[in-house]
Design an enzyme around this catalytic site. Structure first.
Site, PDB file in Angstrom:
ATOM      1  N   ASP A 144      47.859  92.716  68.292  1.00 33.68           N
ATOM      2  CA  ASP A 144      46.838  93.014  67.226  1.00 33.68           C
ATOM      3  C   ASP A 144      46.520  91.526  66.871  1.00 33.68           C
ATOM      4  O   ASP A 144      45.294  91.370  66.270  1.00 33.68           O
ATOM      5  CB  ASP A 144      47.588  93.813  66.327  1.00 33.68           C
ATOM      6  N   TYR A 201      43.902  89.623  68.606  1.00 30.57           N
ATOM      7  CA  TYR A 201      42.673  90.281  68.592  1.00 30.57           C
ATOM      8  C   TYR A 201      41.999  90.029  67.110  1.00 30.57           C
ATOM      9  O   TYR A 201      40.937  89.743  67.335  1.00 30.57           O
ATOM     10  CB  TYR A 201      42.908  91.761  68.670  1.00 30.57           C
ATOM     11  N   SER A 226      35.204 102.541  60.211  1.00 29.78           N
ATOM     12  CA  SER A 226      36.337 101.662  60.258  1.00 29.78           C
ATOM     13  C   SER A 226      36.472 100.926  58.933  1.00 29.78           C
ATOM     14  O   SER A 226      35.848 101.427  57.992  1.00 29.78           O
ATOM     15  CB  SER A 226      36.196 100.455  61.385  1.00 29.78           C
ATOM     16  N   LYS A 245      48.609 101.762  55.490  1.00 30.12           N
ATOM     17  CA  LYS A 245      47.480 101.770  56.509  1.00 30.12           C
ATOM     18  C   LYS A 245      48.304 102.027  57.728  1.00 30.12           C
ATOM     19  O   LYS A 245      49.092 101.318  58.244  1.00 30.12           O
ATOM     20  CB  LYS A 245      46.905 100.577  56.816  1.00 30.12           C
ATOM     21  N   GLU A 294      45.530 109.847  60.523  1.00 32.13           N
ATOM     22  CA  GLU A 294      46.046 109.168  61.647  1.00 32.13           C
ATOM     23  C   GLU A 294      47.009 109.973  62.583  1.00 32.13           C
ATOM     24  O   GLU A 294      48.065 110.294  61.836  1.00 32.13           O
ATOM     25  CB  GLU A 294      46.426 107.827  61.229  1.00 32.13           C
ATOM     26  N   CYS A 298      85.019  95.800  77.215  1.00 29.17           N
ATOM     27  CA  CYS A 298      85.885  95.004  78.291  1.00 29.17           C
ATOM     28  C   CYS A 298      87.114  95.919  78.007  1.00 29.17           C
ATOM     29  O   CYS A 298      87.648  96.504  77.005  1.00 29.17           O
ATOM     30  CB  CYS A 298      86.292  93.805  77.816  1.00 29.17           C
TER      31      CYS A 298
HETATM   32  S1  IVH Z   1      40.702 105.356  55.050  1.00 29.90           S
HETATM   33  C1  IVH Z   1      35.756 105.444  56.155  1.00 29.90           C
HETATM   34  N1  IVH Z   1      43.150 105.368  55.002  1.00 29.90           N
HETATM   35  O1  IVH Z   1      42.716 102.466  59.688  1.00 29.90           O
HETATM   36  C2  IVH Z   1      37.179 105.093  56.578  1.00 29.90           C
HETATM   37  N2  IVH Z   1      42.334 104.789  57.099  1.00 29.90           N
HETATM   38  O2  IVH Z   1      41.309  99.968  60.738  1.00 29.90           O
HETATM   39  C3  IVH Z   1      38.084 105.639  55.679  1.00 29.90           C
HETATM   40  N3  IVH Z   1      43.687 104.102  58.676  1.00 29.90           N
HETATM   41  O3  IVH Z   1      39.488 103.715  60.494  1.00 29.90           O
HETATM   42  C4  IVH Z   1      39.495 105.461  56.442  1.00 29.90           C
HETATM   43  N4  IVH Z   1      45.606 104.461  57.650  1.00 29.90           N
HETATM   44  O4  IVH Z   1      41.646 105.162  61.378  1.00 29.90           O
HETATM   45  C5  IVH Z   1      42.075 105.123  55.689  1.00 29.90           C
HETATM   46  N5  IVH Z   1      45.684 105.446  54.621  1.00 29.90           N
HETATM   47  C6  IVH Z   1      44.506 105.151  55.416  1.00 29.90           C
HETATM   48  C7  IVH Z   1      44.481 104.752  56.974  1.00 29.90           C
HETATM   49  C8  IVH Z   1      43.327 104.506  57.438  1.00 29.90           C
HETATM   50  C9  IVH Z   1      45.030 104.142  58.801  1.00 29.90           C
HETATM   51  C10 IVH Z   1      42.937 103.829  59.936  1.00 29.90           C
HETATM   52  C11 IVH Z   1      41.592 104.492  59.914  1.00 29.90           C
HETATM   53  C12 IVH Z   1      40.717 103.403  60.110  1.00 29.90           C
HETATM   54  C13 IVH Z   1      41.239 102.380  60.312  1.00 29.90           C
HETATM   55  C14 IVH Z   1      40.523 101.152  60.056  1.00 29.90           C
END
Ligand code: IVH
Length: 711
Positions: free
Chosen positions: A41, A44, A88, A121, A176, A436
């Protein structure tokens, strides 16, 4: 395989730019489809940032495939259109970048945001779950954001995504899908058992498992909801309600429907009012990250109020009302060079991986734990493998899994030892952790040096070198022999004059008055450390009571489970002759302040509270955390000694601050734990105030500092 662009390098020409975009596209495709990318990650993110840097200077050369301008993961050809694009998130990597984001958001909507929704996240993959009249009818991946793949076959294998909601609503839940650590371990175990190659990390495992259609086995995954929106067939009143709801209320509503959200984790979503409060929450979540049973790669901050979200709107790639505050990567890919086998103080033969050095979150990692031979086999690790290495917080780094698709064919199997690598004796393979056959005697020096250590018998002057000397001279063959040492024997050793001899003898004599908890710890019973030894000693109060306990009675000790109890009991049987000799030498076999549980009694009506609890101290029932440097009467106490004090006073010592913490003793230079206590409104005490609180115990300590070391 084509060579990869060096991710961190600045891009200087169009060809390098094109190559970088191509690398990013391939890595993203692998990332979102469950394949494995040779870029982790971190690499990237750096690659995308250098692409963005080049594009800023050469706006006329931006390629349509560039990862900067599109929804991440746009590589999957989807066949189910999303009703609302699945976007995203933009990223920030520091407090400064975050503050700049809040400022630009304030400019855009015409006023500062006064309610922020903050949550973890989750490190999995986005999915949309459609419910019709409360029934789960369809699961769709994000795909390119406008359409995704139908993965409804996975219904029933995703925990937290019920097939029926508590209300017959027609809605789309977004969130997720991930694997918890336990689910990941299980996934790789069944996969390799069925002849498959292991997944490199929980994310890949979730992606691969979600898309697999016909498997003879089922691997569970976990869903965390983070979004709730209406579908065209939704009740218009509900649709209106959702559109006008604060984010926190949407999450509450989802949880009420029966959807799993972060609400029931250690990192619940919270709503705060200022950017500083957001940053404090970011620090809190980062602080507990290592202990979470699932992966997070950042914190998502959103404008909570619907009006603010509407005013901010969305770009083609990401909404402007939300941002991901990325945390440093805790996983990197590197090569497993060798496996070495070390014998510990209890005779356990533990494998340790030697890695090609890799920097994770600021530290260079060259070693990682590998647990035991069965674990190496289960993970299908081979020498020369590229492996994912995980390091979070202060936890020892661990090798997670091989990146199987990067194998070249030159990898070699890990060789397991035939005999003990230390003394050449037979190996006891009856348990997963090999040992051992000589047990503790194999590495006697390590076992004695540990017993003499500050947190155990605290024998001053008996460090590693001295122990080696005693063992090599044949004067000591086990812990009890220490107490039989004579003045003449010691005087006969190199570099032992009269003074050192007398000092050592006094220190050894002093060790006899250490409380049972420390004696128990000094014995090095496998599966018990300092805090577990204290709990056992306080529960049973005497060595006799400990030795009389069967596995069932042992399980009444807080933290001793069905697996540990029988092995502790068996260890004590093995140690019985040594314990008898220690007792005969006059070593303390009781725990001051504790009384044994009534003999022959099963658990009491309250579930078997220990006798110690029957005599409440000033901290009875309180979880106490110590942080910073102690001063005043407590100045000389180690953390372990402070924890002993807390437990003597009836409290429970803990190393992390949570809502359950009752008191935080904050000394000089206390940092994040103090801040967290303040944030949660937890009672704080200075070392002096704490000493007052437990004045009686401290008085004993000051009057007789050596007895039982620290009270
Ligand atoms: S809100 C309109 N909340 O992270 C998009 N996303 O890197 C609103 N993700 O596309 C997304 N935890 O797949 C939101 N607590 C969270 C999240 C989350 C993981 C993911 C999700 C998003 C990606 C972006």
């Amino acid at each position: 395989m084509r060579g990869m662009t060096t991710p961190a390098a600045a891009i200087t020409d169009a060809a390098a730019y094109a190559r970088a975009v191509q690398d990013a596209v391939e890595a993203a495709a692998a990332y979102y489809t469950g394949g494995t990318s040779p870029l982790d990650d971190d690499a990237y993110d750096r690659l995308v940032r250098s692409i963005a840097g080049y594009e800023a200077d050469h706006p006329g050369q931006v390629l349509p495939d560039s990862p900067t301008g599109k929804v991440a993961g746009g590589a999957v050809e989807g066949d189910v259109p999303h009703t609302v694009a699945m976007l995203s998130l933009d990223n920030v990597f520091s407090a400064e970048e975050f503050t700049a984001w809040t400022e630009s958001l304030a400019r855009r909507i015409g006023h500062p945001v006064t309610r922020f929704h903050v949550g973890p996240k989750l490190d999995g993959l986005a999915i949309a779950a459609r419910y019709t009249n409360g029934r789960l009818t369809r699961l769709v991946t994000r795909g390119d954001g406008t359409a995704g793949e139908d993965v409804s076959h996975a219904i029933g294998t995703v925990e937290g995504l019920p097939e029926r909601l508590a209300e017959p609503v027609t809605v789309e839940v977004r969130g997720e899908v991930l694997m918890t650590s336990a689910q990941f371990e299980y996934a790789n175990e069944v996969r390799t058992r069925h002849g498959g190659q292991p997944f490199a990390n929980p994310r890949n495992a979730a992606a691969g498992t979600l898309r697999a259609r016909e498997r003879v086995y089922t691997v569970p995954m976990t869903f965390f909801g983070y979004g709730l929106l209406p579908l065209p067939a939704s009740d218009p009143a509900l649709a209106e309600r959702l559109a006008g709801s604060a984010y926190g209320d949407l999450m509450g509503l989802s949880a009420g429907y029966g959807i799993h959200t972060s609400a029931r984790t250690a990192v619940t979503d919270t709503v705060v009012e200022t950017a500083d409060e957001v940053l404090a929450r970011v620090r809190e979540i980062a602080a507990v990250r290592a202990e979470l049973p699932f992966g997070i790669d950042g914190i998502v901050v959103k404008a909570d109020l619907a009006a603010d979200r509407q005013a901010a709107g969305s770009g083609s790639r990401a909404p402007r009302w939300a941002i991901a505050y990325k945390l440093p990567a805790v996983e990197k890919i590197t090569r497993l060079l060798e496996v070495e086998w070390n014998v510990g103080r209890t005779g356990i033969i533990a494998p340790r991986g030697i890695l090609e050095p890799v920097v994770i979150d600021g530290s260079t990692i060259t070693y990682a734990t590998l647990h035991n031979p069965a674990d190496i086999t289960r993970r299908d690790l081979r020498l020369g493998d590229q492996v994912t290495v995980h390091r979070a917080g202060d936890v020892i780094p661990r090798v997670q899994a091989p990146v199987a698709h990067l194998r070249t064919g030159a990898e070699r199997p890990v060789a397991f030892p035939e005999v003990c690598p230390r003394c050449g004796s037979q190996i006891d393979r009856s348990e997963e952790r090999w040992r051992c056959a000589q047990g503790r005697d194999c590495h006697l020096v390590a076992s004695l040096a540990y017993a003499a250590g500050r947190d155990q018998l605290d024998v001053e002057g008996l460090g590693h070198t001295r122990v080696v000397q005693l063992v090599e001279a044949g004067l000591v063959a086990d812990l009890a022999d220490l107490f039989a040492l004579t003045r003449e024997q010691l005087l006969g050793l190199d570099r032992m004059g009269e003074t050192s001899t007398d000092n050592l003898l006094t220190a050894i004599a002093g060790a006899k008055s250490r409380p049972l908890s420390r004696v128990l710890c000094a014995l090095g019973v496998r599966g018990t450390g300092r805090s577990m030894s204290r709990r056992i000693a306080r529960h049973f109060a005497t060595m006799d009571a400990i030795r009389a306990a069967d596995a069932e009675a042992m399980q009444e000790v807080d933290g001793v489970g069905a697996e540990k109890a029988p092995s502790i009991v068996a260890e004590l049987v093995e140690l019985a002759p040594l314990i008898d000799r220690l007792a005969a030498a006059g070593v303390t076999m009781t725990e001051p302040g504790a009384t044994p549980p009534p003999a022959g009694d099963g658990p009491g009506p309250d579930g078997g509270a220990s006798a110690a609890a029957a005599e409440p101290g000033p901290l009875a029932g309180m979880a106490v955390v110590v942080t910073g440097t102690m001063t005043g009467v407590l100045e000389k106490l180690s953390r372990n000694e402070m924890n002993e004090l807390i437990e003597r006073a009836g409290g429970r010592s803990s190393s992390s601050v949570s809502k359950k913490t009752a008191l935080v003793v904050a000394g000089e230079n206390a940092g994040s734990k103090r801040a967290k206590a303040e944030q949660l409104g937890i009672r704080l005490a200075t070392p002096d105030e704490f000493a007052d609180l437990i004045a009686d115990l401290v008085a004993d300590l000051v009057a007789d500092p050596l007895s039982g070391t620290a009270v």
